[in-house]
Write an enzyme that holds these catalytic residues in place. Structure first.
Site, PDB file in Angstrom:
ATOM      1  N   ASP A  69       0.814  -1.221   0.000  1.00 51.21           N
ATOM      2  CA  ASP A  69       0.000   0.000   0.000  1.00 51.21           C
ATOM      3  C   ASP A  69       0.848   1.271   0.000  1.00 51.21           C
ATOM      4  OD1 ASP A  69      -2.257  -1.560   0.023  1.00 51.21           O
ATOM      5  OD2 ASP A  69      -3.193  -0.576   1.729  1.00 51.21           O
TER       6      ASP A  69
ATOM      7  N   ARG B  79       0.245 -10.493  -5.241  1.00 52.75           N
ATOM      8  CA  ARG B  79       1.044 -11.575  -4.661  1.00 52.75           C
ATOM      9  C   ARG B  79       0.921 -12.855  -5.480  1.00 52.75           C
ATOM     10  NH1 ARG B  79       2.342  -8.988   0.166  1.00 52.75           N
ATOM     11  NH2 ARG B  79       1.166  -7.060  -0.013  1.00 52.75           N
TER      12      ARG B  79
ATOM     13  N   ASN C  60       0.671  -2.257  -4.798  1.00 50.76           N
ATOM     14  CA  ASN C  60      -0.317  -1.407  -5.478  1.00 50.76           C
ATOM     15  C   ASN C  60       0.012   0.032  -5.157  1.00 50.76           C
ATOM     16  OD1 ASN C  60      -2.217  -3.019  -3.093  1.00 50.76           O
ATOM     17  ND2 ASN C  60      -1.833  -0.845  -2.801  1.00 50.76           N
TER      18      ASN C  60
ATOM     19  N   LYS D 100      -4.990   2.618  -5.312  1.00 54.37           N
ATOM     20  CA  LYS D 100      -5.246   1.191  -5.140  1.00 54.37           C
ATOM     21  C   LYS D 100      -6.661   0.871  -5.608  1.00 54.37           C
ATOM     22  CE  LYS D 100      -5.673  -2.064  -1.218  1.00 54.37           C
ATOM     23  NZ  LYS D 100      -5.444  -2.196   0.245  1.00 54.37           N
TER      24      LYS D 100
END
Length: 724
Positions: A37, A78, A330, A407
């Site tokens: 993040d 991921r 992201n 995001k």
């Protein structure tokens, strides 16, 4: 003669063995570091004011990519990074929920191989530390088929789920065993802080590897949760940034824009995306500035840990031949978790104490172990362990300077990430920039290339999909990459990048077309000017979507008609430990419900049965001397309570179509009340007996295991309301 042949054979064998050892020693160690993040311009070497000297050092000794991309969200990234496939191909097109389609199972599939599964047969030792987040199975007893050790890693320390407290993370796991940080015999720092724990275990694994198998190359995946909400950081790190953000958003963005231009990361001709948030209108300026101070401190702490990892490689003599890759999952996160509330300091413990050895699973805990409720809102300064607050959309806009969106989205602000590649033995372009567009799918191909590994066509008797990416080795040397296009889809947001052109759209919105050479900040839509190009790229995206398990578009919303729910089974007889997936659980949408619990001992606390979570669901549980039946309708909690029954017996709870809840023990009434009615949607979580494994339905902290004795629970689902 025979003796001579034997000697000759031994000499040849020794030569082969020696050559193999040399070959093994010449293969690089590989360390892939992923942060959480964070925006494009947060770290120092990408224009940020946050102090990241160790990442800066890697950038100065290696190369930085200016156009590297992720998927726009944590678990799809991921899955993509680990497998070299687009996330839908790995079964993780959205989050950890089964949406009923191959691309949206929410669990890493077996038609994909992880980097660890590919490199281990090539002789690599494999280690993972930090956030896993590619499986919904987060209970201590499993299933564990998609935990790290079952997906190719030799050692693991981290969290299976996607977020949580930095001071007491849920689903904390060492290897295959879930642990509490406060009852861990192997690691007891004076203050537990998850970022430090990740770094410390990475260093530990490196040191142990060097001691125990120094001739073997290693692959390590380091997945930090910094700087994902909640904003948790140690006071000594926060103090470094005190006052740095008191001027608000716009001055920070302006200074970052100047630096990213000076560094050559963006063109001076590109306009900056619009400012979000007006500082003059912010009521709680001190609190708002503190949010960014804590965010910066979290990144600073991570950088310190990366420095310790680099030091461990350097003192072992391995750094020279180690490929280190750093990237982010992201763009900056605009989610407003914990930014509302009316808590005031001081707050004293008012909830039951949680024992040190208790395993926590909660992502957003309702309390700390001492019994202090979790504090949120603009009167609570973030940072301490009893707070849970995100830094918000306005600071996310700063993090993503100079791009737009965040995001979740696939505009540049959502999917642009730094990529630092450092490998002294191979990369001889210290401090240079790589302008080639590249993507997470390329990490697997790069690791296979540098390790001399063989990517499998089959693994565990399952066919494995071919890699989607290309090796980045040519780009490390300043050469062009041979690629056709890069694709995205997340939550209906979609894009394709072909050369300098990017076609992008938000969910249910028309396509936009941008020239990435003249307008990477995506402010001048050219779709009306080039309709033929739009049509061609749209057709190309559609063909990819059909091939890569992306369709049906909108599957992330779990359209009920597309999911094979358990409509036919009306009666369920279950015992303690039962754990039904969403598609196996009772179909309770708009249906009446009867729960019959056969109790041998009512106990003092815990969940008897729960289906669903904090958005939609129901639960029957014992708490503070009472029996409670709770429902969630659109996140709103309704509870009917009565005195807890004594001794053993059969407890029956009936939920009628009009919302009436009737509770009795045998033939004796216990209580009666009202809730809004049956559930109006199928809960996203499944059903458990004896605990609530994931999202809490009632006012308790998961898993809230039942401490009584329960022989069985019978659930009967009625018909849908005939009057609806």
């Amino acid at each position: 003669m025979k003796h001579a042949l034997t000697i000759l054979f031994l000499v040849v064998l020794a030569q082969v063995s020696s050559e193999s050892t040399v070959a093994a020693e010449s293969r690089p160690d590989i360390v892939v570091i992923l942060s959480d993040d964070m925006g494009f311009s947060d770290i120092g070497c990408y224009g940020g004011e946050i102090e990241t000297p160790h990442l800066n050092r890697l950038a100065e000794g290696g190369v930085r990519f200016t156009q590297f991309y992720n998927t726009g969200r944590c678990c799809p990234t991921r899955a993509c990074l680990l497998t070299g496939l687009y996330p839908h191909q790995a079964g993780v097109g959205w989050m950890m929920t089964d949406r009923g389609h191959p691309g949206y199972r929410g669990d890493l599939n077996r038609q994909s191989a992880t980097i660890a599964e590919v490199l281990r047969p090539a002789g690599y030792a494999t280690y993972a530390v930090g956030k896993w987040h590619v499986t919904p199975h987060i209970r201590p007893q499993g299933p564990k088929h998609n935990w790290p050790l079952q997906r190719g890693f030799d050692r693991y320390y981290g969290t299976i789920t996607g977020a949580g407290s930095f001071y007491d993370p849920g689903t904390l796991t060492r290897d295959n065993t879930m642990i509490s940080p406060f009852a861990d015999p192997e690691y007891q720092p004076e203050t537990y802080y998850y970022t430090h724990a990740i770094s410390d275990h990475a260093v530990r694994f490196i040191d142990e590897h060097v001691q125990q198998q120094p001739d073997r190359p290693l692959f390590m995946y380091v997945a930090y949760t910094a700087a994902h909400w909640p904003m948790h950081a140690l006071e000594e790190d926060i103090a470094k940034y005190r006052g740095r953000y008191d001027d608000g958003y716009e001055p920070v963005r302006r200074r970052r824009l100047e630096r990213v231009r000076e560094l050559g990361l963006v063109s001076p001709d590109w306009e900056m995306a619009p400012q979000v948030g007006t500082w003059d209108r912010i009521r709680h300026k001190e609190w708002e500035a503190r949010c960014m101070e804590v965010y910066a401190a979290m990144i600073d702490s991570m950088d310190q840990g990366i420095g310790r990892i680099i030091d461990a490689l350097e003192r072992s003599g391995r750094l020279e031949n180690t490929l280190v890759l750093f990237m982010q999952d992201n763009g900056g996160c605009q989610e407003g978790i914990g930014r509302r509330g009316d808590w005031q300091r001081p707050v004293e413990p008012s909830l039951p104490v949680i024992p040190d050895d208790a395993i926590r699973l909660d992502v957003i805990p309702k309390q700390n172990r001492r019994g202090v409720p979790t504090l949120q809102g603009p009167d609570i300064m973030p940072g301490p362990e009893d707070t849970y607050i995100a830094y918000g959309i306005n600071w996310a806009n700063v993090s993503n300077t100079p791009f737009r969106e965040y995001k979740h989205f696939v505009h540049e602000g959502g999917v642009s990430t730094p990529l630092i590649a450092h490998w002294p033995k191979q990369i001889n372009r210290a401090g240079e920039l790589v302008h080639e567009p590249a993507h997470l799918i390329d990490i697997m191909a790069t690791c296979v290339d540098v390790a001399g590994a063989e990517y499998p066509q089959q693994l565990h008797d399952e066919p494995i999909q071919p890699m989607e990416g290309v090796s980045l080795l040519p780009a490390f040397a300043g050469e062009e990459l041979d690629r056709d296009a890069i694709y995205w889809e997340h939550e209906g947001n979609r894009a394709i990048r072909e050369g300098k052109w990017k076609l992008v759209a938000k969910e249910n919105k028309p396509w936009e077309l941008y020239d990435m050479e003249t307008d990477r900040t995506e402010l001048h839509d050219l779709s009306d000017r080039y309709p033929d190009l739009v049509a061609r790229l749209e057709a190309k995206w559609q063909a990819w979507a059909e091939r890569a398990n992306v369709l049906p578009l909108g599957a992330w919303r779990a359209r009920e008609k597309d999911i094979a729910f358990n409509h036919k089974q009306r009666r369920f007889e279950l015992t303690v430990g039962a754990d039904l997936k969403r598609t196996e659980a009772p179909y309770v949408d708009k249906r009446s419900l009867t729960i019959v619990a056969h109790l041998e001992d009512v106990g003092t606390r815990g969940v008897i049965v729960a289906q669903g979570g904090s958005s939609a669901g129901y639960a029957l549980y014992v708490q503070r001397g009472k029996l409670h039946f709770a429902t969630r309708h659109g996140g709103k909690l309704s509870v009917v309570s009565c005195p807890a029954p004594t001794g053993d017996g059969v407890v029956t709870v009936e939920l009628a179509h009009n919302g009436t809840v009737t509770m009795r023990q045998g033939d004796q009434p216990l209580g009666k009340g009202m809730v809004p009615g049956p559930l109006t949607t199928m809960p996203l979580d499944g059903l458990q007996v004896g605990e609530d494994a994931t999202g809490a339905v009632g006012d308790y902290s998961v898993p809230f295991a039942f401490d009584g004795k329960l022989s069985r629970v019978v659930i009967e689902v009625g018909d849908a309301n005939p009057h609806e």
